[in-house]
Design a protein around this motif. Structure first.
Motif, PDB file in Angstrom:
ATOM      1  N   PRO A   1     -15.135  -7.695   3.143  1.00 43.10           N
ATOM      2  CA  PRO A   1     -15.395  -8.588   1.954  1.00 43.10           C
ATOM      3  C   PRO A   1     -13.871  -9.393   1.745  1.00 43.10           C
ATOM      4  N   TYR A   2     -14.317 -10.721   1.202  1.00 45.55           N
ATOM      5  CA  TYR A   2     -13.233 -11.377   1.258  1.00 45.55           C
ATOM      6  C   TYR A   2     -12.169 -11.156  -0.090  1.00 45.55           C
ATOM      7  N   LEU A   3     -11.264 -11.580   0.188  1.00 43.71           N
ATOM      8  CA  LEU A   3      -9.962 -11.355  -0.839  1.00 43.71           C
ATOM      9  C   LEU A   3      -9.869  -9.903  -1.211  1.00 43.71           C
ATOM     10  N   THR A   4      -9.964  -9.011   0.048  1.00 40.62           N
ATOM     11  CA  THR A   4      -9.402  -7.524  -0.210  1.00 40.62           C
ATOM     12  C   THR A   4      -8.243  -7.625   0.997  1.00 40.62           C
TER      13      THR A   4
ATOM     14  N   SER B   1       3.206  -0.543   0.527  1.00 41.96           N
ATOM     15  CA  SER B   1       3.155   0.993   1.167  1.00 41.96           C
ATOM     16  C   SER B   1       3.182   0.711   2.610  1.00 41.96           C
ATOM     17  N   ILE B   2       3.341   1.853   3.497  1.00 38.66           N
ATOM     18  CA  ILE B   2       3.205   1.737   4.592  1.00 38.66           C
ATOM     19  C   ILE B   2       2.321   2.870   5.278  1.00 38.66           C
ATOM     20  N   ALA B   3       1.372   2.287   6.188  1.00 40.44           N
ATOM     21  CA  ALA B   3       0.403   3.454   6.468  1.00 40.44           C
ATOM     22  C   ALA B   3      -0.009   3.131   7.930  1.00 40.44           C
ATOM     23  N   THR B   4      -0.097   4.244   8.643  1.00 41.74           N
ATOM     24  CA  THR B   4      -0.489   4.327  10.107  1.00 41.74           C
ATOM     25  C   THR B   4      -1.456   5.379  10.471  1.00 41.74           C
ATOM     26  N   VAL B   5      -2.086   5.082  11.674  1.00 42.51           N
ATOM     27  CA  VAL B   5      -2.911   6.109  12.163  1.00 42.51           C
ATOM     28  C   VAL B   5      -3.032   5.809  13.567  1.00 42.51           C
ATOM     29  N   GLY B   6      -3.291   6.959  14.462  1.00 42.26           N
ATOM     30  CA  GLY B   6      -3.378   6.637  16.181  1.00 42.26           C
ATOM     31  C   GLY B   6      -2.025   6.330  16.611  1.00 42.26           C
TER      32      GLY B   6
ATOM     33  N   GLY C   1      -1.045   8.666   8.120  1.00 40.46           N
ATOM     34  CA  GLY C   1      -0.078   8.760   7.209  1.00 40.46           C
ATOM     35  C   GLY C   1       0.212   7.860   6.360  1.00 40.46           C
ATOM     36  N   VAL C   2       0.803   7.982   5.048  1.00 41.23           N
ATOM     37  CA  VAL C   2       1.097   7.045   4.160  1.00 41.23           C
ATOM     38  C   VAL C   2       2.333   7.130   3.386  1.00 41.23           C
ATOM     39  N   THR C   3       3.195   6.151   3.504  1.00 42.12           N
ATOM     40  CA  THR C   3       4.401   6.213   2.547  1.00 42.12           C
ATOM     41  C   THR C   3       4.304   5.391   1.238  1.00 42.12           C
TER      42      THR C   3
ATOM     43  N   GLU D   1       0.429  -4.026   0.155  1.00 48.58           N
ATOM     44  CA  GLU D   1      -0.012  -3.336  -1.142  1.00 48.58           C
ATOM     45  C   GLU D   1      -1.239  -2.681  -0.557  1.00 48.58           C
ATOM     46  N   ASN D   2      -1.485  -1.501  -1.222  1.00 46.62           N
ATOM     47  CA  ASN D   2      -2.866  -0.584  -0.648  1.00 46.62           C
ATOM     48  C   ASN D   2      -3.326  -0.447   0.369  1.00 46.62           C
TER      49      ASN D   2
END
Length: 546
Positions: A519-522, A431-436, A424-426, A491-492
């Motif tokens: 990957p660095y800086l992600t 942003s706010i994202a969760t799973v499990g 789920g993403v708000t 963010e993202n």
């Protein structure tokens, strides 16, 4: 004959499917369907074949059988004879179209009934319009205020009517491409009007009686309006009408602090509006981990969005063009006055006008259609999918359920709905994202839990962005080290959570995350860094040293 469903670990390609099919054929299996993508095999066997023989066949193919269940065996429906249609779908949103397309693939004659605008909530008044407007708000916000020294940006006055016009154009294009055009592509008949059941196998639309072998109820949900004295006399907004405003208000009060309230509050704050979010209970974001809720509180404060919780609503008044919300907080009377008032207190299923009782379809306490694990209602001819069942309110869940409903209603399957791993993403900033599982949920399920909490200022991408308010939290099984839940404010975060979903779904461990190159800086690197913090102090590691 008996029908079995087996969950199989280790499949990665169609070649794996062929190997398993060959071994199952050797033990006499028929009607074999193996899917490496779903990690399962479905087949029929003579009654005397036992479970151990099935396990040995799969192990012989060099794969691991994890669960074997006997499922109801039923023949595929004979399509194209009797009745007006094989499959009638009430509603035209994501669940409806997903189910209709699958039904046509089975050879069914399909009709769809829609009383309003084709396409349902997501494309018309939900995901698409809100997310394009949220992006506009982000751009305006960063133009007015950015975190980089020496970078001079500015934002002029906003022409909201032009933004709404552009938003409506996008909605119209996507509705045409992804819904209306598909009717002809798949040969789905669209019937415009309101459907009401008149019997267990017949509906009436515009005085026309329509019968079908199977029905799907996919009528979605609509905003709930709370019972607050005076509210019915006030010119309030819902998430739908808010996105049709032509002028930006100076102040906005929002009743409800769920994902709709937070997203719309974030949007209008980015447009320069003074925003107040009001919640009845004290437990802000009660279904989230407390660290996530605390982080969201923090970024709301930083953005200047006022959050008031533990509210008792006394009344709502309209004084001229102003709306007044009279509340009681800790025994103290307060008045929140605003130019516009948004009601964002949840959604209710659209079942009131279907006359479901005439079809023997039961509803629950919230008027949702009651379904079993196969999405069957209390009338075995009728299925239901999407928001009307009051499951997770996401368009991708609705589409998933619509496909399963068609498989079970028409394809001879007994496929269970599995909503154990639903991201789920708000879409706030961040942003706010969760799973499990949350930590609390995992403990309640009986797991011995270990957690990792990583503040965003420990993630190089956030430092480079000069935006460090946020958090990564991992919840793991202390015994097996498997990842049980991932919760992100960043963010993202919505982009990050898909990788986390795969980790939870396929039982990846802390060590799996550690050993995977990130990957660095992600922002996604935060998953790996959070996995390291279970037993390391990453502040003492060099860049990429994990």
């Amino acid at each position: 004959m008996k029908k079995y469903r087996v969950k199989i670990e280790g499949m990665t390609c169609t070649g794996c499917e062929e190997h398993i099919t060959e071994e199952l054929q050797k033990i006499g299996a028929n009607n074999i369907e193996v899917s490496f993508r779903h990690g399962r095999a479905i087949f029929e066997l003579l009654d005397e074949v036992n479970i151990e023989k099935i396990k040995k066949a799969i192990i012989k193919a060099k794969y691991i059988p994890s669960e074997i269940e006997e499922i109801e065996s039923k023949e595929k429906m004979v399509l194209g004879v009797e009745n007006d249609y094989d499959y009638v779908i009430i509603g035209s949103g994501s669940a409806a179209f997903s189910s209709a397309i699958k039904a046509v693939e089975y050879g069914a004659k399909v009709a769809m009934i829609e009383r309003g605008t084709i396409g349902g909530t997501c494309v018309n008044i939900g995901c698409v319009p809100s997310k394009t407007m949220l992006r506009a708000g982000e751009i305006n916000h960063f133009a007015k205020s950015n975190p980089f020294i020496g970078l001079n940006t500015s934002a002029d006055n906003i022409d909201l009517s032009k933004l709404i016009e552009q938003k409506n154009k996008l909605v119209k294009e996507l509705r045409q491409q992804k819904y209306i055009d598909l009717l002809n592509v798949y040969g789905i008949e669209m019937i415009t009007g309101e459907a009401k059941f008149i019997s267990e196998k017949t509906v009436e639309v515009n005085n026309r009686k329509i019968s079908a072998k199977r029905f799907l109820i996919a009528t979605g949900a609509s905003p709930v309006v709370p019972n607050i004295p005076g509210l019915d006399e006030v010119d309030y907004l819902t998430s739908t009408t808010l996105l049709e405003l032509k002028e930006i208000p100076k102040t906005l009060a929002i009743i409800g602090a769920g994902f709709i309230g937070l997203e719309m509050g974030n949007l209008f704050k980015n447009f320069g509006v003074k925003v107040t979010v009001i919640q009845r209970g004290n437990n802000f974001l009660k279904n989230y981990d407390p660290e996530i809720a605390d982080t969201v509180r923090k970024f709301l404060r930083e953005k200047g969005i006022k959050l008031i919780t533990g509210v008792e609503f006394e009344q709502v008044k309209q004084i001229g063009d102003k709306k007044q919300v009279h509340i009681l907080v800790d025994g103290e009377k307060k008045i929140i006055e605003a130019d516009q008032l948004l009601i964002a207190t949840g959604r209710k299923p659209n079942t009131a006008r279907l006359d479901l009782y005439k079809a023997g379809v039961e509803v629950g306490s919230r008027e949702e259609v009651k379904v079993d694990e196969y999405l069957r209602t209390t009338n075995p001819r009728i299925y239901a999918a999407g928001d009307v069942t009051m499951g997770p309110q996401f368009v991708y869940v609705a589409a998933y359920q619509g496909g399963i409903a068609a498989d079970n209603a028409l394809g001879g399957y007994s496929q269970k709905v599995n909503l154990e791993v639903v991201p789920g993403v708000t879409f706030t900033n961040p942003s706010i994202a969760t799973v499990g599982f949350t930590e609390k949920q995992a403990i309640e399920k009986g797991y011995e839990v270990k957690t990792s909490i990583l503040p965003l200022d420990a993630i190089p991408r956030a430092l480079a962005n000069h935006e460090t308010t946020g958090i990564f939290k991992l919840v793991a099984d202390a015994k097996t080290q498997k990842i049980l839940g991932v919760h992100v404010v960043a963010e993202n975060a919505g982009e990050v959570i898909y990788a986390a979903t795969l980790a939870v779904k396929f039982g990846l461990t802390i060590e799996d995350l550690r050993e995977s190159l990130a990957p660095y800086l992600t922002m996604a690197e935060g998953l790996k860094l959070a996995s390291l913090t279970f037993d390391k102090d990453i502040s003492k590691l060099s860049c990429c040293a994990g």
